[in-house]
Design a protein around this motif. Structure first.
Motif, PDB file in Angstrom:
ATOM      1  N   ASP A   1       0.840  -1.199   0.000  1.00 33.16           N
ATOM      2  CA  ASP A   1       0.000   0.000   0.000  1.00 33.16           C
ATOM      3  C   ASP A   1       0.875   1.249   0.000  1.00 33.16           C
ATOM      4  O   ASP A   1       1.782   1.382   0.820  1.00 33.16           O
TER       5      ASP A   1
ATOM      6  N   GLU B   1       1.342   5.441   0.075  1.00 29.92           N
ATOM      7  CA  GLU B   1       0.719   6.655   0.593  1.00 29.92           C
ATOM      8  C   GLU B   1       1.379   7.926   0.093  1.00 29.92           C
ATOM      9  O   GLU B   1       0.918   9.014   0.420  1.00 29.92           O
TER      10      GLU B   1
ATOM     11  N   HIS C   1      -7.792   2.703  -4.334  1.00 32.53           N
ATOM     12  CA  HIS C   1      -7.454   2.791  -2.917  1.00 32.53           C
ATOM     13  C   HIS C   1      -7.783   1.501  -2.175  1.00 32.53           C
ATOM     14  O   HIS C   1      -8.599   0.683  -2.621  1.00 32.53           O
TER      15      HIS C   1
ATOM     16  N   SER D   1     -11.912   0.568   2.793  1.00 34.48           N
ATOM     17  CA  SER D   1     -12.039   0.743   4.234  1.00 34.48           C
ATOM     18  C   SER D   1     -13.042  -0.253   4.796  1.00 34.48           C
ATOM     19  O   SER D   1     -13.724  -0.956   4.048  1.00 34.48           O
TER      20      SER D   1
ATOM     21  N   ALA E   1     -13.634   2.258  -1.221  1.00 31.19           N
ATOM     22  CA  ALA E   1     -13.218   3.627  -1.514  1.00 31.19           C
ATOM     23  C   ALA E   1     -13.240   3.865  -3.022  1.00 31.19           C
ATOM     24  O   ALA E   1     -12.698   3.053  -3.785  1.00 31.19           O
TER      25      ALA E   1
ATOM     26  N   PRO F   1      -6.051  10.612  -0.722  1.00 31.75           N
ATOM     27  CA  PRO F   1      -6.892  10.545   0.483  1.00 31.75           C
ATOM     28  C   PRO F   1      -6.666   9.301   1.331  1.00 31.75           C
ATOM     29  O   PRO F   1      -6.911   9.331   2.535  1.00 31.75           O
ATOM     30  N   SER F   2      -6.218   8.194   0.706  1.00 28.69           N
ATOM     31  CA  SER F   2      -5.989   6.944   1.446  1.00 28.69           C
ATOM     32  C   SER F   2      -4.966   6.123   0.683  1.00 28.69           C
ATOM     33  O   SER F   2      -4.665   6.413  -0.483  1.00 28.69           O
ATOM     34  N   PRO F   3      -4.385   5.081   1.314  1.00 26.46           N
ATOM     35  CA  PRO F   3      -3.348   4.291   0.643  1.00 26.46           C
ATOM     36  C   PRO F   3      -3.815   3.747  -0.702  1.00 26.46           C
ATOM     37  O   PRO F   3      -4.979   3.376  -0.879  1.00 26.46           O
TER      38      PRO F   3
END
Length: 475
Positions: free
Chosen positions: A246, A248, A284, A287, A292, A325-327
């Motif tokens: 992942d 970032e 992404h 979650s 996502a 916004p997210s990995p």
């Protein structure tokens, strides 16, 4: 005709290796059931530590765990096959994907463009090496002969029927594409070389074996034509890379992004087109309880381009402006707008300094870094008033100034009172009277002035007024 066979013996492994930052890391592609995982193929670094194709994953782990594994994906291998077909289409309009891990190309009609076969072959090898694909190349008068000769040769070029007959006669029977049961039956009869099979009466072969055997031999020696379905490049480009971990940060996305754009450039060159718009998808990590949505980064150009370094710089500029916004789990690149590519006009003796770049590349880099709305062109308006004489226009082309008298490159938003002592008047006055029709009537005398620091400006006095107002600066 002359056909080239490009054999890609480790296409799946090469496709995975070229997307990894460390090619020296031991790597194995694995396949099989959940109960028995098997090493499908291994790279040289893995082979050096004792791993081999066909070995069970359990046995490999018993030896060492210092190697990475990637799931063997036949669909991904097929995508690599088609990407290389798009690359080969650049050199020949007759490219076939009839055999797995093989490109068949008719090359004789391309000698006028790419030179004789030795020169042509060297170019193919150089580009395949730069793309990161292991290969063997053989040329022969018909596609089936080229394919079968590639089983035992590399660099062989047979250009006439007599030589082809001599070379094929030395081939083992089990290496010319006959069904396994037929090759086994011939071996049991003591026929191990093609010359021995060719020496048999045709009616004897026809009685003992299916008709397809004689047809295959006739096609192999060029006595029977071979029908091939030729590759046609698609109208869009779509590729995806699943990351090993992942991500970032923008920096970690640059390496896979650069490789994807290099593949896009290969595809575009093969179909002789450019790209005017493509979209980068950041997939992404989902979650808890929800998926996502992808972050989409559009990259638009004002004209079609296909140079890999330039496209990468533009994509990097757009990527760095986006907040992740997210990995990120995977990258995807889609290009649907693929217009014809028209190379930039260049002079035979280009006198630009080596470090400068063409206007088109500079324009696109500025748009990528500053945003689409930050870069605009300059157009002329039929009005003598300086504040109305120019307007914002498309930045497609640099402005070609047509004024016979000098005009400043920087016009101030509002004129400023000029009170600096020691001002020199270099030229003027130039009377401008205009605007009576729209209520913005002006009557001004303009002067070219120079300050004590050597700055040159454009200043004016309104008729009947003694104040000198600065209206713009010259570069």
């Amino acid at each position: 005709m002359l056909w080239a066979c490009v054999l890609l013996p480790q296409l799946a492994l090469d496709g995975v290796m070229r997307r990894r930052e460390n090619p020296e890391e031991p790597l194995a592609l694995i396949s099989g059931t959940a109960q028995r995982r098997v090493l499908q193929t291994v790279n040289p670094a893995a082979r050096a530590i004792g791993l081999r194709a066909g070995q069970s994953l359990t046995a490999a782990h018993a030896m060492t765990r210092e190697f990475a594994t990637v799931e063997y994906d036949p669909d991904e291998t097929e995508r690599w096959h088609r990407l290389l077909a798009a690359w080969a289409y650049r050199f020949s309009s007759h490219v076939s994907l009839k055999y797995p891990r093989v490109l068949l190309m008719e090359v004789e009609s391309s000698f006028g463009l790419f030179g004789p076969w030795p020169v042509f072959e060297a170019r193919l090898r150089q580009e395949l090496t730069e793309l990161g694909f292991t290969h063997r190349i053989v040329a022969a008068p018909n596609p089936l002969a080229a394919r079968m000769l590639a089983n035992a040769h590399d660099g062989l070029a047979v250009t006439d029927g007599d030589t082809l007959h001599e070379v094929l006669a030395q081939m083992p029977v089990n290496r010319i594409g006959l069904p396994t049961e037929v090759a086994t039956a011939l071996a049991r009869m003591g026929l191990h070389r093609v010359r021995q099979v060719e020496a048999l009466p045709r009616d004897t072969l026809a009685r003992r074996f299916p008709a397809a055997v004689l047809q295959h031999l006739d096609t192999l020696f060029g006595r029977r034509p071979m029908g091939l379905e030729c590759y046609v490049p698609p109208d869009r480009f779509d590729t995806r890379i699943e990351l090993n971990f992942d991500v970032e940060s923008h920096q970690a996305l640059l390496f896979p992004l650069k490789r994807m754009i290099a593949d896009l450039a290969v595809f575009l060159a093969g179909r002789d087109s450019g790209v005017q718009r493509f979209v980068i998808h950041l997939e992404h990590v989902p979650s808890v309880g929800s998926v996502a949505p992808d972050t989409q980064i559009p990259v638009g150009l004002l004209s079609a381009e296909r140079e890999a370094n330039m496209l990468f710089e533009l994509a990097r500029g757009r990527l760095e402006q986006v907040e992740v916004p997210s990995p990120v789990r995977a990258l995807r690149l889609q290009a649907k707008d693929l217009p014809a590519f028209v190379p930039t006009h260049r002079e035979l003796f280009d006198d630009r300094p080596q470090q400068t770049m063409p206007w088109e590349q500079l324009r696109e880099r500025l748009r990528a870094r500053l945003g689409d709305e930050a870069v605009a062109g300059l157009g002329f308006n039929a009005d003598h008033r300086p504040e109305h004489a120019s307007l914002s226009a498309s930045p497609n082309k640099p402005l070609a100034l047509t004024h016979k008298v000098p005009r400043p490159g920087w016009l101030l938003p509002e004129p400023e009172l000029l009170t600096e002592p020691g001002l020199r008047v270099l030229a003027g006055p130039e009377r401008i009277e205009s605007g009576w029709w729209d209520g913005g009537d002006v009557r001004r005398d303009y002067y070219l002035v120079e300050t004590r620091n050597g700055q040159r400006g454009w200043a004016y006095r309104s008729v009947g007024d003694s104040n000198l107002l600065l209206h713009g600066w010259f570069a």
